[in-house]
Design an enzyme around this catalytic site. Structure first.
Site, PDB file in Angstrom:
ATOM      1  N   ARG A 190       7.689  74.545   5.995  1.00 24.54           N
ATOM      2  CA  ARG A 190       9.258  75.182   5.814  1.00 24.54           C
ATOM      3  C   ARG A 190       9.425  75.201   4.116  1.00 24.54           C
ATOM      4  O   ARG A 190       8.816  74.359   3.319  1.00 24.54           O
ATOM      5  CB  ARG A 190      10.187  74.698   6.453  1.00 24.54           C
ATOM      6  CG  ARG A 190      10.070  74.546   8.113  1.00 24.54           C
ATOM      7  CD  ARG A 190      11.185  73.840   8.700  1.00 24.54           C
ATOM      8  NE  ARG A 190      10.925  73.879  10.250  1.00 24.54           N
ATOM      9  CZ  ARG A 190      10.134  72.871  10.691  1.00 24.54           C
ATOM     10  NH1 ARG A 190       9.739  71.965   9.891  1.00 24.54           N
ATOM     11  NH2 ARG A 190      10.024  72.831  12.199  1.00 24.54           N
ATOM     12  N   LYS A 238      12.885  68.769   9.143  1.00 25.47           N
ATOM     13  CA  LYS A 238      13.936  69.440   9.931  1.00 25.47           C
ATOM     14  C   LYS A 238      14.327  68.571  11.331  1.00 25.47           C
ATOM     15  O   LYS A 238      15.352  68.383  11.687  1.00 25.47           O
ATOM     16  CB  LYS A 238      13.504  70.799  10.401  1.00 25.47           C
ATOM     17  CG  LYS A 238      14.720  71.695  11.183  1.00 25.47           C
ATOM     18  CD  LYS A 238      14.276  73.063  11.748  1.00 25.47           C
ATOM     19  CE  LYS A 238      15.221  73.708  12.605  1.00 25.47           C
ATOM     20  NZ  LYS A 238      14.784  75.066  12.888  1.00 25.47           N
ATOM     21  N   ARG A 250       5.055  81.116   7.617  1.00 30.15           N
ATOM     22  CA  ARG A 250       4.773  80.152   8.692  1.00 30.15           C
ATOM     23  C   ARG A 250       4.415  81.041   9.953  1.00 30.15           C
ATOM     24  O   ARG A 250       3.272  80.997  10.711  1.00 30.15           O
ATOM     25  CB  ARG A 250       6.002  79.443   9.081  1.00 30.15           C
ATOM     26  CG  ARG A 250       6.029  78.310   8.226  1.00 30.15           C
ATOM     27  CD  ARG A 250       7.370  77.537   8.215  1.00 30.15           C
ATOM     28  NE  ARG A 250       7.637  77.015   9.674  1.00 30.15           N
ATOM     29  CZ  ARG A 250       7.257  75.883  10.067  1.00 30.15           C
ATOM     30  NH1 ARG A 250       6.657  75.108   9.386  1.00 30.15           N
ATOM     31  NH2 ARG A 250       7.731  75.575  11.333  1.00 30.15           N
ATOM     32  N   HIS A 279       6.688  71.561  15.041  1.00 29.37           N
ATOM     33  CA  HIS A 279       7.298  71.922  16.171  1.00 29.37           C
ATOM     34  C   HIS A 279       7.381  70.777  17.054  1.00 29.37           C
ATOM     35  O   HIS A 279       6.445  70.202  17.423  1.00 29.37           O
ATOM     36  CB  HIS A 279       6.886  73.224  16.898  1.00 29.37           C
ATOM     37  CG  HIS A 279       7.368  74.383  15.977  1.00 29.37           C
ATOM     38  ND1 HIS A 279       6.648  75.630  16.359  1.00 29.37           N
ATOM     39  CD2 HIS A 279       7.972  74.674  14.925  1.00 29.37           C
ATOM     40  CE1 HIS A 279       7.019  76.669  15.299  1.00 29.37           C
ATOM     41  NE2 HIS A 279       8.124  76.115  14.599  1.00 29.37           N
ATOM     42  N   TYR A 304       0.795  63.071  23.305  1.00 26.89           N
ATOM     43  CA  TYR A 304      -0.864  63.144  23.189  1.00 26.89           C
ATOM     44  C   TYR A 304      -1.051  62.639  21.873  1.00 26.89           C
ATOM     45  O   TYR A 304      -0.376  62.479  20.896  1.00 26.89           O
ATOM     46  CB  TYR A 304      -0.876  64.681  22.677  1.00 26.89           C
ATOM     47  CG  TYR A 304      -2.566  65.292  22.979  1.00 26.89           C
ATOM     48  CD1 TYR A 304      -3.091  65.157  21.643  1.00 26.89           C
ATOM     49  CD2 TYR A 304      -3.214  65.352  23.989  1.00 26.89           C
ATOM     50  CE1 TYR A 304      -4.462  65.518  21.475  1.00 26.89           C
ATOM     51  CE2 TYR A 304      -4.292  65.909  23.993  1.00 26.89           C
ATOM     52  CZ  TYR A 304      -5.067  65.755  22.576  1.00 26.89           C
ATOM     53  OH  TYR A 304      -6.268  66.417  22.632  1.00 26.89           O
TER      54      TYR A 304
END
Length: 412
Positions: free
Chosen positions: A248, A275, A340, A363, A373
């Site tokens: 970002r 973020k 992005r 994200h 994961y």
């Protein structure tokens, strides 16, 4: 048979003189005026407590502040409570406590408590915007209102100017935050229910547009426009850094030299700068390393990779690249954040694993099972994907003045 008492009148009360000892002037049905040696006069109501039948007394206030008529009204209210087995004194104390709690639990007080709880979990910029929204649009009108007294009608009236100004995006965020505050108020025992849950339905909904970005096949043209634009070298380098790393704008401009792990070819961004307040590691491709090596002589002795012009101790503004793109005539076509989206679209179209792309974009997966994961495996898979992306950028930059496309570098 109960003793008959002649009701008092105003003349009697006014003429009542103090004596050596205090005395009572009875008005009947438990009401009396106590006259003290210092001349003060106080209304008292004597009654039998419900259930226990013990004698108790409550003050109705001082005469003449409380008139005879006022005292009789209070007596009637007290007797009505006793008829329902409610102790007037306990009732008065409970009411006073409720009023004190209301004064303490104003909307502003509850909001600030909620923000203090939320602040450690969000970025400094987000926290500032959070406070600013309440301070500008709500506190001047609702700040002193007890949170338990907030009504949907009053809140909607307060927010109407935002709707009239067509600031529906801001309005939507404020409505969501108000509901978060009300949920907090419920959980902390300030209110029993959220009567503001439907206020957003009184307004229209903002139409959100995705961050503008060029089509994947237009990447060479975009690079050409940027590299031939009259912009500062540091802005040009910032463009390429953000393009290669897929981060970002705020994360890109704040890149600090101590975050770069040259040995492992990795950029480790701390949680406080992300973020979602979760640390993020970016695999550094050979092209990204070349860019850093190019910048070392310029800013390597500073804290930040992209120092500000006016104060090199600070980094460039997060608006630097976006403003530069607009000056190039790319307004509505390409934003800094849209880089992005350009990377994501290109990689998805080429068939790269969507989960790996999402991880590269930092994200947060809402699916908790998938979120668990093995991130180390993701990091290695991301490294391969990002090497392809950097090579793709380098190929698109051939013939242009690219810093990372070092085979064709022309620093001007």
């Amino acid at each position: 048979m109960p003793k008959l008492v002649t009701p008092l009148n105003d003349t009697q009360i006014k003429k009542a003189k103090p004596k050596e000892k205090e005395y009572l002037l009875a008005d009947g049905k438990g009401l009396a005026l106590r006259v003290k040696p210092n001349g003060s006069k106080m209304w008292l109501f004597t009654y039998s407590k419900p259930y226990t039948k013990k004698r108790a007394q409550i003050s109705f206030g001082m005469y003449p502040d409380v008139t005879l008529s006022d005292a009789r009204t209070s007596r009637a209210e007290g007797r009505a409570l006793l008829a329902k087995d409610i102790d007037p004194k306990e009732h008065k104390e409970a009411f006073a406590n409720d009023k004190a709690a209301e004064a303490k639990n104003t909307f502003e007080a509850v909001v600030r408590e909620w923000i203090a709880l939320k602040e450690p979990k969000v970025s400094a910029r987000y926290a500032f915007n959070l406070r600013r929204g309440f301070e500008l649009h709500l506190f001047p009108y609702l700040g002193k209102v007890p949170v338990s007294k907030l009504s949907a009608q009053l809140t909607i009236e307060t927010l109407k100017p935002l709707a009239a100004a067509n600031k529906l995006d801001i309005l939507g965020r404020i409505c969501r935050r108000i509901n978060e505050v009300m949920e907090f108020a419920i959980n902390t025992g300030r209110v029993q229910s959220n009567n503001l849950s439907g206020i957003s339905k009184a307004f229209g909904t903002a139409t959100h547009k995705s961050m503008a970005c060029v089509k994947p096949e237009e990447l060479p043209k975009l690079i050409s426009i940027v590299n031939n634009a009259s912009i500062k070298l540091m802005t040009r380098c910032l463009f390429e850094w953000q393009l290669h790393t897929m981060v970002r704008p705020g994360e890109a401009v704040g890149t600090a030299w101590h975050e770069i792990d040259f040995e492992n070819k990795q950029w480790n961004i701390p949680a406080k700068r992300m973020k979602k307040r979760k640390a993020h590691s970016v695999p550094l491709t050979p092209q990204a390393i070349v860019l850093l090596e190019y910048l070392k002589p310029i800013s390597g002795h500073r804290e930040f990779v992209f120092p500000a012009d006016k104060d090199p101790r600070k980094h460039l503004s997060r608006e630097t690249l976006g403003a530069a793109l607009r000056r190039m005539g790319l307004k509505g076509k390409q934003t800094a954040h849209g880089l992005r989206a350009l990377a994501s679209t290109t990689l998805n179209e080429l068939g790269f694993d969507a989960d790996v792309i999402e991880a590269a974009l930092a994200h947060v997966d809402k699916n908790k099972v998938r979120a668990a994961y093995n991130r180390t495996d993701y990091l290695e898979r991301r490294r391969k994907m990002m090497c392809w992306w950097s090579e793709h950028i380098e190929e698109a930059s051939r013939g242009n003045y690219s810093v990372t496309g070092n085979q064709h570098l022309k620093v001007i």
